[in-house]
Design a protein around this motif. Structure first.
Motif, PDB file in Angstrom:
ATOM      1  N   ALA A 166       0.591   3.946  -3.082  1.00 10.92           N
ATOM      2  CA  ALA A 166       0.212   5.340  -2.853  1.00 10.92           C
ATOM      3  C   ALA A 166       1.033   6.293  -3.700  1.00 10.92           C
ATOM      4  O   ALA A 166       0.561   7.373  -4.075  1.00 10.92           O
ATOM      5  N   ARG A 167       2.265   5.895  -4.022  1.00 11.02           N
ATOM      6  CA  ARG A 167       3.148   6.778  -4.792  1.00 11.02           C
ATOM      7  C   ARG A 167       2.798   6.809  -6.264  1.00 11.02           C
ATOM      8  O   ARG A 167       3.423   7.554  -7.033  1.00 11.02           O
ATOM      9  N   SER A 180      -3.377   9.718  -3.720  1.00 12.45           N
ATOM     10  CA  SER A 180      -2.610   8.749  -2.944  1.00 12.45           C
ATOM     11  C   SER A 180      -3.478   7.989  -1.944  1.00 12.45           C
ATOM     12  O   SER A 180      -3.253   6.801  -1.689  1.00 12.45           O
ATOM     13  N   VAL A 181      -4.494   8.643  -1.381  1.00 10.76           N
ATOM     14  CA  VAL A 181      -5.393   7.955  -0.456  1.00 10.76           C
ATOM     15  C   VAL A 181      -6.182   6.878  -1.186  1.00 10.76           C
ATOM     16  O   VAL A 181      -6.317   5.751  -0.694  1.00 10.76           O
ATOM     17  N   SER A 197      -5.591  -0.523  -2.692  1.00 13.12           N
ATOM     18  CA  SER A 197      -4.541  -1.514  -2.476  1.00 13.12           C
ATOM     19  C   SER A 197      -4.810  -2.335  -1.218  1.00 13.12           C
ATOM     20  O   SER A 197      -4.697  -3.573  -1.230  1.00 13.12           O
ATOM     21  N   ALA A 214       0.819  -1.221   0.000  1.00 12.52           N
ATOM     22  CA  ALA A 214       0.000   0.000   0.000  1.00 12.52           C
ATOM     23  C   ALA A 214       0.851   1.270   0.000  1.00 12.52           C
ATOM     24  O   ALA A 214       0.557   2.208  -0.748  1.00 12.52           O
ATOM     25  N   PRO A 215       1.921   1.360   0.814  1.00  9.54           N
ATOM     26  CA  PRO A 215       2.749   2.573   0.752  1.00  9.54           C
ATOM     27  C   PRO A 215       3.387   2.790  -0.620  1.00  9.54           C
ATOM     28  O   PRO A 215       3.562   3.937  -1.039  1.00  9.54           O
ATOM     29  N   HIS A 230       0.056  11.035   0.705  1.00  9.16           N
ATOM     30  CA  HIS A 230       0.675   9.733   0.957  1.00  9.16           C
ATOM     31  C   HIS A 230       0.498   9.338   2.424  1.00  9.16           C
ATOM     32  O   HIS A 230       1.436   9.423   3.229  1.00  9.16           O
ATOM     33  N   GLU A 288      -9.772  13.144   0.891  1.00  9.21           N
ATOM     34  CA  GLU A 288      -9.047  13.234  -0.377  1.00  9.21           C
ATOM     35  C   GLU A 288      -9.946  13.755  -1.495  1.00  9.21           C
ATOM     36  O   GLU A 288      -9.510  14.559  -2.330  1.00  9.21           O
ATOM     37  N   HIS A 345      -5.423   5.219  -3.931  1.00  4.95           N
ATOM     38  CA  HIS A 345      -4.558   4.082  -4.250  1.00  4.95           C
ATOM     39  C   HIS A 345      -4.243   3.276  -2.994  1.00  4.95           C
ATOM     40  O   HIS A 345      -4.189   2.034  -3.039  1.00  4.95           O
ATOM     41  N   THR A 346      -4.060   3.950  -1.878  1.00  2.00           N
ATOM     42  CA  THR A 346      -3.821   3.240  -0.613  1.00  2.00           C
ATOM     43  C   THR A 346      -5.013   2.373  -0.250  1.00  2.00           C
ATOM     44  O   THR A 346      -4.857   1.179   0.073  1.00  2.00           O
TER      45      THR A 346
END
Length: 425
Positions: A57-58, A64-65, A71, A53-54, A155, A98, A67-68
């Motif tokens: 996020a990139r 980024s939230v 994931s 997840a980290p 992130h 977000e 995608h986190t």
């Protein structure tokens, strides 16, 4: 007439627009995605679930939230991890933050200049200080919401597989609630401003896809629906969405039932406007936004309607969390591997992640379908439909309306570029 716009302004990433007409007929219309390819799915291979997840996020500094959260959902579904109601509530609150960050950034910094006839918001710092100050105040509240729940405004660092590594303090949530309520006056001014703008007219029907409104307005969920009758589990997204390539774009395109589809605020509004908060429904009426609209320029009106919805829902969700009390929770991740998919309504539309884990908890395969990849084909189709309607206008006005149409989708070009092109000679 030839229009070639290099590096479209006021949108994330790099894209060019090429339009050629001859004797009043459209000959060519290309949205060239020239952003350098990024290989984030390959970057995830071999990574342990605790690192995924980290890294995901990139993929984007704006989403980024999302995608986190997508994931984490994919990993949790793959490994059989159960998430508590408290953690789900905090994730919803983080997602609201977000969406507010992104929507407010777009509305004020990307869209408003088009309607006020300025190249950016910067010149208005002298002539319309009240407007710029309002934009910054609203953006600050959204940033602080994400920071309080996610650990920092971009992130996030607190969400983890199974829950959160750190929880927001009750006092911080109380102060955040107070500021959200105080910001409603700025929202009222924002709605009045957008209600005064002359939105270009256009109509083109398409397929509208989003997560299902099983638990209210689409946000987090396990089921996807569309206006063309799709109703399927998120786990089946790869069987429903077809990705394809175009020779002039370093990005994947995607379609579902038709040749094109739309995801994002307008698609969510079309599919679930009845699930909006009471204030948001009133705002939609003020903006004259109808659930049957087929005008892609109305994406900004739907975006503003969602801003009001997320403000109101965030206030109520904080009340619920505080009433129940924020408590530390133990997290258990079962050993072993598996395959799972997750989805979230990112600011620009439905975002999908799918992972396969081996027995050591490391990714052996990853797949992501990005909202902008789903929208790119629809943007081009809208442009092709619009150009013939504008040919009687001066070229400068044509260019402006075409740029406004693209920006109404708020495309995130960098997210959509994960294409490898290999030529054999």
């Amino acid at each position: 007439m030839n229009i070639e716009i290099k590096h479209l302004a006021r949108m994330e990433g790099h894209a060019n627009l090429v339009v050629d007409t001859l004797n009043g007929e459209l000959k060519e219309c290309r949205l060239e995605i020239v952003e350098s390819p990024r290989f984030f799915e390959v970057m995830l291979k071999g990574r342990h679930y605790s690192d995924v997840a980290p890294i995901a996020a990139r993929i984007c500094g704006v989403c980024s939230v999302s995608h986190t959260l997508a994931s984490l959902a994919a990993t949790e579904n793959a490994l059989g991890v159960k998430v508590s109601a408290q953690a789900q509530g905090l994730r919803r609150l983080l997602s609201y933050g977000e969406n507010l960050q992104s929507h407010l950034l777009h509305l004020y910094f990307m869209a408003v200049p088009d309607y006020l006839g300025v190249p950016s918001l910067l010149p208005l710092a002298k002539t319309r200080r009240d407007l710029v100050a309002r934009a910054l105040r609203l953006k600050k509240v959204a940033n602080d919401l994400v920071r309080i729940v996610g650990g920092r405004p971009v992130h996030p660092v607190t969400p983890r597989v199974g829950g959160f590594s750190a929880l927001p303090a009750a006092q911080d949530l109380k102060e955040l609630r107070r500021r959200l309520v105080a910001a409603l006056a700025d929202l009222e001014e924002t709605v009045a401003m957008f209600a005064s703008f002359a939105v270009p007219e256009m109509a083109r029907d398409t397929e509208y896809l989003s997560l299902a409104a099983d638990q209210g307005y689409p946000g987090l969920g396990e089921r996807m629906v569309s206006s063309d009758g799709i109703d399927a589990p998120v786990a089946d997204f790869a069987d429903i969405l077809t990705e394809y390539f175009k020779p002039y774009a370093n990005a994947k395109f995607a379609r579902a039932s038709r040749d094109t589809l739309m995801v994002g605020p307008l698609a969510r509004f079309r599919n679930a406007s009845d699930k909006l908060s009471p204030m948001a429904k009133k705002v939609a009426a003020v903006l004259r936004l109808d659930a049957a609209t087929t005008n892609p320029y109305h994406g900004n009106l739907a975006r503003l309607t969602e801003v009001v919805h997320f403000f109101e829902e965030a206030i109520h969700l904080i009340d619920t969390l505080l009433l129940k009390g924020i408590r530390a929770e133990s997290i258990w991740v079962p050993p072993g591997g598996g395959r799972g998919a997750g989805a979230v309504e990112a600011p620009r539309g439905t975002l999908f992640h799918a992972y396969t884990y081996d027995a050591d908890g490391r990714i052996s395969a990853a797949n992501c379908i990005i909202p902008t990849a789903q929208n790119l084909g629809n943007i081009e189709a809208d442009l092709r439909a619009l150009v013939p309607q504008l040919l009687h206008l001066p070229q400068e006005e044509i260019t402006l309306q075409l740029e406004m149409l693209i920006r109404a989708y708020d495309p995130c070009i960098s997210c959509s570029t994960h294409l490898v092109k290999v030529e054999y000679v």
